[in-house]
Structures are given as structure tokens and as C-alpha cells.
Scaffold this motif. Structure first.
Motif, PDB file in Angstrom:
ATOM      1  N   LEU A   1       0.837  -1.198   0.000  1.00 38.56           N
ATOM      2  CA  LEU A   1       0.000   0.000   0.000  1.00 38.56           C
ATOM      3  C   LEU A   1       0.874   1.250   0.000  1.00 38.56           C
ATOM      4  O   LEU A   1       0.600   2.186  -0.737  1.00 38.56           O
ATOM      5  CB  LEU A   1      -0.947  -0.012   1.186  1.00 38.56           C
ATOM      6  CG  LEU A   1      -1.895   1.174   1.318  1.00 38.56           C
ATOM      7  CD1 LEU A   1      -2.766   1.334   0.075  1.00 38.56           C
ATOM      8  CD2 LEU A   1      -2.766   1.017   2.544  1.00 38.56           C
ATOM      9  N   ALA A   2       1.920   1.240   0.803  1.00 36.64           N
ATOM     10  CA  ALA A   2       2.804   2.412   0.854  1.00 36.64           C
ATOM     11  C   ALA A   2       3.407   2.685  -0.522  1.00 36.64           C
ATOM     12  O   ALA A   2       3.483   3.840  -0.954  1.00 36.64           O
ATOM     13  CB  ALA A   2       3.898   2.217   1.891  1.00 36.64           C
ATOM     14  N   ALA A   3       3.818   1.627  -1.217  1.00 35.24           N
ATOM     15  CA  ALA A   3       4.401   1.790  -2.545  1.00 35.24           C
ATOM     16  C   ALA A   3       3.377   2.364  -3.523  1.00 35.24           C
ATOM     17  O   ALA A   3       3.704   3.225  -4.339  1.00 35.24           O
ATOM     18  CB  ALA A   3       4.940   0.452  -3.057  1.00 35.24           C
ATOM     19  N   TRP A   4       2.130   1.909  -3.436  1.00 34.71           N
ATOM     20  CA  TRP A   4       1.076   2.420  -4.313  1.00 34.71           C
ATOM     21  C   TRP A   4       0.844   3.905  -4.051  1.00 34.71           C
ATOM     22  O   TRP A   4       0.730   4.693  -4.991  1.00 34.71           O
ATOM     23  CB  TRP A   4      -0.212   1.623  -4.108  1.00 34.71           C
ATOM     24  CG  TRP A   4      -1.332   2.103  -4.980  1.00 34.71           C
ATOM     25  CD1 TRP A   4      -1.594   1.738  -6.262  1.00 34.71           C
ATOM     26  CD2 TRP A   4      -2.341   3.067  -4.629  1.00 34.71           C
ATOM     27  NE1 TRP A   4      -2.698   2.407  -6.738  1.00 34.71           N
ATOM     28  CE2 TRP A   4      -3.178   3.234  -5.748  1.00 34.71           C
ATOM     29  CE3 TRP A   4      -2.609   3.806  -3.476  1.00 34.71           C
ATOM     30  CZ2 TRP A   4      -4.261   4.105  -5.752  1.00 34.71           C
ATOM     31  CZ3 TRP A   4      -3.691   4.670  -3.477  1.00 34.71           C
ATOM     32  CH2 TRP A   4      -4.507   4.814  -4.611  1.00 34.71           C
ATOM     33  N   ILE A   5       0.779   4.278  -2.781  1.00 36.46           N
ATOM     34  CA  ILE A   5       0.560   5.679  -2.425  1.00 36.46           C
ATOM     35  C   ILE A   5       1.694   6.544  -2.975  1.00 36.46           C
ATOM     36  O   ILE A   5       1.454   7.588  -3.572  1.00 36.46           O
ATOM     37  CB  ILE A   5       0.420   5.849  -0.889  1.00 36.46           C
ATOM     38  CG1 ILE A   5      -0.874   5.188  -0.403  1.00 36.46           C
ATOM     39  CG2 ILE A   5       0.468   7.325  -0.495  1.00 36.46           C
ATOM     40  CD1 ILE A   5      -0.989   5.061   1.099  1.00 36.46           C
ATOM     41  N   GLU A   6       2.925   6.076  -2.789  1.00 35.11           N
ATOM     42  CA  GLU A   6       4.084   6.839  -3.267  1.00 35.11           C
ATOM     43  C   GLU A   6       4.137   6.884  -4.795  1.00 35.11           C
ATOM     44  O   GLU A   6       4.358   7.940  -5.384  1.00 35.11           O
ATOM     45  CB  GLU A   6       5.368   6.209  -2.729  1.00 35.11           C
ATOM     46  CG  GLU A   6       6.605   7.003  -3.078  1.00 35.11           C
ATOM     47  CD  GLU A   6       7.857   6.411  -2.456  1.00 35.11           C
ATOM     48  OE1 GLU A   6       8.873   6.343  -3.173  1.00 35.11           O
ATOM     49  OE2 GLU A   6       7.809   6.026  -1.283  1.00 35.11           O
ATOM     50  N   LEU A  40     -12.217  -3.351   5.105  1.00 34.18           N
ATOM     51  CA  LEU A  40     -11.275  -2.305   4.721  1.00 34.18           C
ATOM     52  C   LEU A  40     -10.364  -2.782   3.598  1.00 34.18           C
ATOM     53  O   LEU A  40     -10.057  -2.025   2.671  1.00 34.18           O
ATOM     54  CB  LEU A  40     -10.452  -1.850   5.931  1.00 34.18           C
ATOM     55  CG  LEU A  40      -9.446  -0.736   5.693  1.00 34.18           C
ATOM     56  CD1 LEU A  40     -10.091   0.485   5.040  1.00 34.18           C
ATOM     57  CD2 LEU A  40      -8.757  -0.360   6.992  1.00 34.18           C
ATOM     58  N   ALA A  41      -9.937  -4.027   3.641  1.00 37.93           N
ATOM     59  CA  ALA A  41      -9.099  -4.580   2.568  1.00 37.93           C
ATOM     60  C   ALA A  41      -9.836  -4.523   1.231  1.00 37.93           C
ATOM     61  O   ALA A  41      -9.244  -4.182   0.203  1.00 37.93           O
ATOM     62  CB  ALA A  41      -8.685  -6.008   2.902  1.00 37.93           C
ATOM     63  N   LYS A  46     -10.597  -1.804  -4.002  1.00 40.21           N
ATOM     64  CA  LYS A  46     -11.458  -1.034  -4.900  1.00 40.21           C
ATOM     65  C   LYS A  46     -10.839   0.339  -5.196  1.00 40.21           C
ATOM     66  O   LYS A  46     -10.787   0.762  -6.354  1.00 40.21           O
ATOM     67  CB  LYS A  46     -12.845  -0.872  -4.279  1.00 40.21           C
ATOM     68  CG  LYS A  46     -13.813  -0.137  -5.158  1.00 40.21           C
ATOM     69  CD  LYS A  46     -15.181  -0.050  -4.522  1.00 40.21           C
ATOM     70  CE  LYS A  46     -16.147   0.703  -5.410  1.00 40.21           C
ATOM     71  NZ  LYS A  46     -17.482   0.798  -4.812  1.00 40.21           N
ATOM     72  N   LEU A  47     -10.361   1.014  -4.167  1.00 35.06           N
ATOM     73  CA  LEU A  47      -9.772   2.338  -4.332  1.00 35.06           C
ATOM     74  C   LEU A  47      -8.538   2.294  -5.233  1.00 35.06           C
ATOM     75  O   LEU A  47      -8.317   3.187  -6.050  1.00 35.06           O
ATOM     76  CB  LEU A  47      -9.402   2.929  -2.970  1.00 35.06           C
ATOM     77  CG  LEU A  47      -8.770   4.311  -2.982  1.00 35.06           C
ATOM     78  CD1 LEU A  47      -9.802   5.364  -3.392  1.00 35.06           C
ATOM     79  CD2 LEU A  47      -8.192   4.642  -1.630  1.00 35.06           C
ATOM     80  N   THR A  48      -7.746   1.238  -5.102  1.00 38.18           N
ATOM     81  CA  THR A  48      -6.510   1.116  -5.885  1.00 38.18           C
ATOM     82  C   THR A  48      -6.750   0.410  -7.217  1.00 38.18           C
ATOM     83  O   THR A  48      -5.789   0.108  -7.927  1.00 38.18           O
ATOM     84  CB  THR A  48      -5.423   0.356  -5.095  1.00 38.18           C
ATOM     85  OG1 THR A  48      -5.850  -0.990  -4.863  1.00 38.18           O
ATOM     86  CG2 THR A  48      -5.101   1.054  -3.785  1.00 38.18           C
ATOM     87  N   LYS A  49      -8.004   0.158  -7.535  1.00 42.50           N
ATOM     88  CA  LYS A  49      -8.381  -0.517  -8.782  1.00 42.50           C
ATOM     89  C   LYS A  49      -7.638  -1.842  -8.942  1.00 42.50           C
ATOM     90  O   LYS A  49      -7.151  -2.180 -10.022  1.00 42.50           O
ATOM     91  CB  LYS A  49      -8.159   0.401  -9.976  1.00 42.50           C
ATOM     92  CG  LYS A  49      -9.041   1.627  -9.907  1.00 42.50           C
ATOM     93  CD  LYS A  49      -8.849   2.541 -11.080  1.00 42.50           C
ATOM     94  CE  LYS A  49      -9.861   3.667 -10.936  1.00 42.50           C
ATOM     95  NZ  LYS A  49      -9.327   4.966 -11.145  1.00 42.50           N
ATOM     96  N   GLY A  50      -7.533  -2.556  -7.828  1.00 40.68           N
ATOM     97  CA  GLY A  50      -6.936  -3.885  -7.827  1.00 40.68           C
ATOM     98  C   GLY A  50      -5.424  -3.920  -7.743  1.00 40.68           C
ATOM     99  O   GLY A  50      -4.839  -4.996  -7.675  1.00 40.68           O
ATOM    100  N   GLU A  51      -4.771  -2.760  -7.717  1.00 37.85           N
ATOM    101  CA  GLU A  51      -3.309  -2.744  -7.641  1.00 37.85           C
ATOM    102  C   GLU A  51      -2.805  -3.209  -6.273  1.00 37.85           C
ATOM    103  O   GLU A  51      -1.667  -3.672  -6.158  1.00 37.85           O
ATOM    104  CB  GLU A  51      -2.763  -1.359  -7.972  1.00 37.85           C
ATOM    105  CG  GLU A  51      -2.940  -0.991  -9.443  1.00 37.85           C
ATOM    106  CD  GLU A  51      -2.298   0.333  -9.785  1.00 37.85           C
ATOM    107  OE1 GLU A  51      -1.119   0.535  -9.448  1.00 37.85           O
ATOM    108  OE2 GLU A  51      -2.992   1.171 -10.392  1.00 37.85           O
ATOM    109  N   VAL A  52      -3.628  -3.037  -5.234  1.00 36.69           N
ATOM    110  CA  VAL A  52      -3.315  -3.560  -3.901  1.00 36.69           C
ATOM    111  C   VAL A  52      -4.457  -4.524  -3.561  1.00 36.69           C
ATOM    112  O   VAL A  52      -5.477  -4.125  -3.006  1.00 36.69           O
ATOM    113  CB  VAL A  52      -3.212  -2.435  -2.845  1.00 36.69           C
ATOM    114  CG1 VAL A  52      -2.840  -3.010  -1.484  1.00 36.69           C
ATOM    115  CG2 VAL A  52      -2.192  -1.382  -3.275  1.00 36.69           C
ATOM    116  N   PRO A  53      -4.293  -5.792  -3.934  1.00 36.71           N
ATOM    117  CA  PRO A  53      -5.381  -6.752  -3.778  1.00 36.71           C
ATOM    118  C   PRO A  53      -5.578  -7.237  -2.338  1.00 36.71           C
ATOM    119  O   PRO A  53      -4.649  -7.229  -1.529  1.00 36.71           O
ATOM    120  CB  PRO A  53      -4.958  -7.916  -4.673  1.00 36.71           C
ATOM    121  CG  PRO A  53      -3.478  -7.841  -4.695  1.00 36.71           C
ATOM    122  CD  PRO A  53      -3.138  -6.372  -4.596  1.00 36.71           C
ATOM    123  N   VAL A  54      -6.786  -7.674  -2.081  1.00 41.01           N
ATOM    124  CA  VAL A  54      -7.118  -8.252  -0.782  1.00 41.01           C
ATOM    125  C   VAL A  54      -6.162  -9.391  -0.459  1.00 41.01           C
ATOM    126  O   VAL A  54      -5.706  -9.527   0.671  1.00 41.01           O
ATOM    127  CB  VAL A  54      -8.590  -8.738  -0.754  1.00 41.01           C
ATOM    128  CG1 VAL A  54      -8.871  -9.543   0.500  1.00 41.01           C
ATOM    129  CG2 VAL A  54      -9.537  -7.564  -0.862  1.00 41.01           C
TER     130      VAL A  54
END
Length: 66
Positions: A1-6, A40-41, A46-54
Motif C-alpha cells: 500500500l505504501a508503494a502504491w501511495i508513493e 477495509l481490505a 477497490k480504491l486502488t483498482k486492484g493494484e493492492v489486492p485483498v
């Protein structure tokens, strides 16, 4: 998640707000200190459009406070 945010240059406060959690809780999840709830997962996926999957988020070790 941190990598996606960055990678996407998102503001953590904005992401936390979109997920309905406080910034501190998001920071714990992003650092993999805490495992998010399944609900939340799913919201993160959903927010990351699947880039950070459950499937990735549930691999975060359970914290003693969870």
C-alpha cells in the motif's frame, strides 16, 4: 500500500478520508504493522483498482491489538 501511495503521489490524509479511517490507522496498514479488516481490505482494493489486492493485504501478520 505504501508503494502504491508513493507511486501515484497520493496524499495519505486524502486516502484515509476516502477509506473512512484516520491517517494513523492508514499509516499502520501502509507500514504493514496492522492487518486491515476484510471490509477495509476490500475498500483498499477497490480504491486502488486492484493494484493492492485483498490477497496481499490478508498476508500482513496479525497484530496483537487486532
Amino acid at each position: 500500500l505504501a508503494a502504491w501511495i508513493e507511486q501515484h503521489q497520493h496524499d495519505r490524509a486524502d486516502i484515509a478520508d476516502k477509506l473512512g479511517i484516520d491517517r494513523r490507522h492508514l499509516d499502520h496498514i501502509a507500514r504493514e504493522d496492522r492487518r486491515p479488516s476484510l471490509e477495509l481490505a476490500l475498500a483498499i482494493e477497490k480504491l486502488t483498482k486492484g493494484e493492492v489486492p485483498v490477497s496481499y493485504l490478508v498476508l500482513i501478520p496479525k497484530h496483537s491489538g487486532d
